[in-house]
Design a protein around this motif. Structure first.
Motif, PDB file in Angstrom:
ATOM      1  N   LEU A  83      41.700  43.769  51.364  1.00 41.93           N
ATOM      2  CA  LEU A  83      42.756  43.515  52.352  1.00 41.93           C
ATOM      3  C   LEU A  83      42.537  42.192  53.057  1.00 41.93           C
ATOM      4  O   LEU A  83      43.486  41.428  53.300  1.00 41.93           O
ATOM      5  CB  LEU A  83      42.805  44.662  53.362  1.00 41.93           C
ATOM      6  N   ARG A  84      41.269  41.896  53.395  1.00 39.33           N
ATOM      7  CA  ARG A  84      40.984  40.616  54.041  1.00 39.33           C
ATOM      8  C   ARG A  84      41.325  39.445  53.125  1.00 39.33           C
ATOM      9  O   ARG A  84      41.897  38.442  53.554  1.00 39.33           O
ATOM     10  CB  ARG A  84      39.513  40.563  54.437  1.00 39.33           C
ATOM     11  N   ALA A  85      40.968  39.579  51.857  1.00 40.07           N
ATOM     12  CA  ALA A  85      41.270  38.496  50.910  1.00 40.07           C
ATOM     13  C   ALA A  85      42.774  38.317  50.753  1.00 40.07           C
ATOM     14  O   ALA A  85      43.285  37.192  50.707  1.00 40.07           O
ATOM     15  CB  ALA A  85      40.624  38.800  49.549  1.00 40.07           C
ATOM     16  N   ALA A  86      43.503  39.456  50.697  1.00 39.72           N
ATOM     17  CA  ALA A  86      44.957  39.355  50.571  1.00 39.72           C
ATOM     18  C   ALA A  86      45.579  38.741  51.810  1.00 39.72           C
ATOM     19  O   ALA A  86      46.522  37.945  51.726  1.00 39.72           O
ATOM     20  CB  ALA A  86      45.554  40.745  50.316  1.00 39.72           C
ATOM     21  N   ALA A  90      47.726  35.382  51.955  1.00 41.32           N
ATOM     22  CA  ALA A  90      49.079  35.352  52.506  1.00 41.32           C
ATOM     23  C   ALA A  90      49.196  34.328  53.628  1.00 41.32           C
ATOM     24  O   ALA A  90      50.200  33.626  53.746  1.00 41.32           O
ATOM     25  CB  ALA A  90      49.469  36.746  53.005  1.00 41.32           C
ATOM     26  N   ALA A  91      48.171  34.254  54.472  1.00 42.32           N
ATOM     27  CA  ALA A  91      48.196  33.271  55.555  1.00 42.32           C
ATOM     28  C   ALA A  91      48.189  31.854  55.009  1.00 42.32           C
ATOM     29  O   ALA A  91      48.882  30.970  55.511  1.00 42.32           O
ATOM     30  CB  ALA A  91      47.006  33.496  56.483  1.00 42.32           C
ATOM     31  N   GLU A  92      47.397  31.629  53.940  1.00 41.94           N
ATOM     32  CA  GLU A  92      47.362  30.297  53.341  1.00 41.94           C
ATOM     33  C   GLU A  92      48.709  29.937  52.729  1.00 41.94           C
ATOM     34  O   GLU A  92      49.177  28.800  52.834  1.00 41.94           O
ATOM     35  CB  GLU A  92      46.267  30.255  52.266  1.00 41.94           C
ATOM     36  N   ALA A  93      49.358  30.942  52.087  1.00 46.98           N
ATOM     37  CA  ALA A  93      50.660  30.665  51.474  1.00 46.98           C
ATOM     38  C   ALA A  93      51.734  30.429  52.522  1.00 46.98           C
ATOM     39  O   ALA A  93      52.675  29.668  52.305  1.00 46.98           O
ATOM     40  CB  ALA A  93      51.053  31.840  50.567  1.00 46.98           C
TER      41      ALA A  93
END
Length: 454
Positions: A83-86, A90-93
């Motif tokens: 979840l942290r990686a996702a 998502a924040a980077e995108a």
């Protein structure tokens, strides 16, 4: 010329002396800088090695800590890491790639389409070959029904559904004589049935969501029997059973009023549901009355296994005819059984359904009773083919007014948008011989609510 030749050797001599004097100093400075860079590289390599050693130590400690955790905690940790990686991805995108707010602006006018209702259109074309006992055979093809559906959420607490249809009657040999009760005069509702062909409002109601009870108001199909809520194009056969057409009308029981569905509750292994509906009694059963009709339904649902269920239902309907002193009453019971193996319901399914009606209706000083029902079986052979068989019986408000009908059918789904059905009707009134009809139905739909059965 002589002085110039004398000056050149002296200049060269001075240059040689300076080069001899400064040369060792420059070389020494260059060697000093090389030693300094080499020392820095050595220190950086040492620092990187120490960081790698520390990272390996921390990884080993984490692995030991995870190994000591229970299996469920390991799964939770892995899920949390995913979840942290996702979230980071998502924040980077979502991070804007430019700070030019003027260039990043875009039109929002296309988003206004979300305010429009969901629109669906269904076509129902029926071709028939009818061979009555008396008279000549006839071949017809009519666009039996075109339905326009408009559905939308009004706000977070309510929604609406509106259905506008254009209908034409189809030819089934002997059906008109069977549905005409003996001794009954032509009513306003019968006249209106003959006027099919124009657009009319089939349903238009508002319903509320999020309430402890189900509530809707407007013109709607009533909760009676197993198929009254279904639109005609969504049925298992081309037309409705004899008893439902004789007692509720060609299109079923549709009136204007309000419906209340009580919260479901459990009694033993079964789940119970109840409805109560009040409407203006303007259906064919009430001969165009203007008083109120009252309907109650109770239903019991029982899961027999993961693949089968059983359902029982009972209805009571009461209302007044066009003359306030004349009453109509209708009682019915129904049962449904469904078998569909889990994970294979798209390829194998068996449904068994049946209903029986008892009706009482005042005709002036005469009170007539009628009864009738049907039994139906449908077997899904695979994802596209469905075989069906229905048997009808009707006693239509009078002696020697009984009729029997046998209806086998075969349905092929070309896709979820298009369906073809071949059906045979054998209709045998008590007072006459047999009538034969062969029907070919084509139903197609577009929009988000295609073939909705409700």
């Amino acid at each position: 010329m002589t002085s110039r030749h004398r000056h050149v050797p002296w200049s060269a001599a001075v240059g040689l002396v300076l080069a001899w004097a400064l040369g060792p100093t420059a070389v020494h400075a260059q060697e000093t800088r090389s030693d300094s860079l080499e020392a820095r590289v050595v220190r950086l390599e040492t620092l990187v090695d120490s960081l790698l050693i520390e990272l390996r130590r921390l990884s080993a400690e984490r692995a030991e800590a995870v190994a000591d955790l229970p299996a469920e905690r390991v799964d939770e940790a892995a899920e949390l890491a995913a979840l942290r990686a996702a979230a980071e991805a998502a924040a980077e995108a979502a991070r804007p790639t430019t700070t030019d707010t003027v260039g990043a602006q875009e039109s929002r006018t296309r988003n206004l389409s979300v305010l429009n209702p969901e629109i669906s259109v269904t076509g129902d074309l029926v071709g028939s070959f009818s061979s009555p006992e008396e008279g000549d055979s006839q071949v017809t093809a009519v666009p039996r029904e075109f339905e326009f559906s408009f559905q939308s959420a009004l706000d977070p607490f309510s929604g609406t559904k509106i259905f506008v249809t254009r209908e034409e009657e189809i030819e089934i040999a002997g059906l008109e004589d069977v549905l005409a009760p003996a001794g009954a005069e032509e009513s306003e509702s019968d006249e209106s049935d003959e006027e099919h062909g124009g657009f009319e409002l089939e349903e238009a109601y508002v319903y509320w969501v999020g309430l402890p009870v189900g509530l809707k108001a407007g013109k709607f199909r009533h909760e009676i029997g197993l198929f009254n809520r279904w639109h005609t194009h969504a049925l298992f056969e081309v037309e409705r059973p004899l008893a439902t057409v004789a007692f509720l009308g060609e299109d079923g029981l549709i009136q204007t009023g309000a419906s209340l569905a009580l919260p479901s509750f459990g009694v033993g292994p079964a789940t119970q549901t109840a409805w109560f509906e009040v409407a203006v009694a303007d259906n064919a059963l009430f001969d165009g009355g203007t008083d109120f009709s009252y309907l109650g339904r109770v239903q019991s649902f029982l899961d027999l296994s993961p693949s089968t269920y059983l359902q029982f239902g009972a209805n009571g309907l009461f209302g007044r005819n066009d003359d306030v002193s004349l009453d109509s009453r209708l009682f019915s019971v129904d049962v449904a059984f469904r078998w569909a193996p889990p994970g294979r319901s798209l390829y194998r399914e068996l449904t068994l359904k049946g209903e029986w009606y008892w009706a009482e209706k005042d005709f002036g000083d005469i009170q007539r009773t009628g009864n009738g029902g049907y039994a139906q079986a449908n077997l899904r052979l695979d994802r596209r083919w469905i075989a069906g068989l229905r048997a009808d019986y009707l006693n239509n408000f009078g002696e020697e007014r009984s009729a029997f009908q046998l209806v086998p059918s075969l349905t092929w789904w070309q896709s979820e948008w298009l369906r073809l059905r071949l059906q045979y009707n054998f209709l045998k009134p008590e007072w006459a011989g047999g009538n034969h009809s062969l029907l070919l139905q084509t139903v197609w739909s577009i929009g988000p609510h295609r073939h909705e059965t409700y």
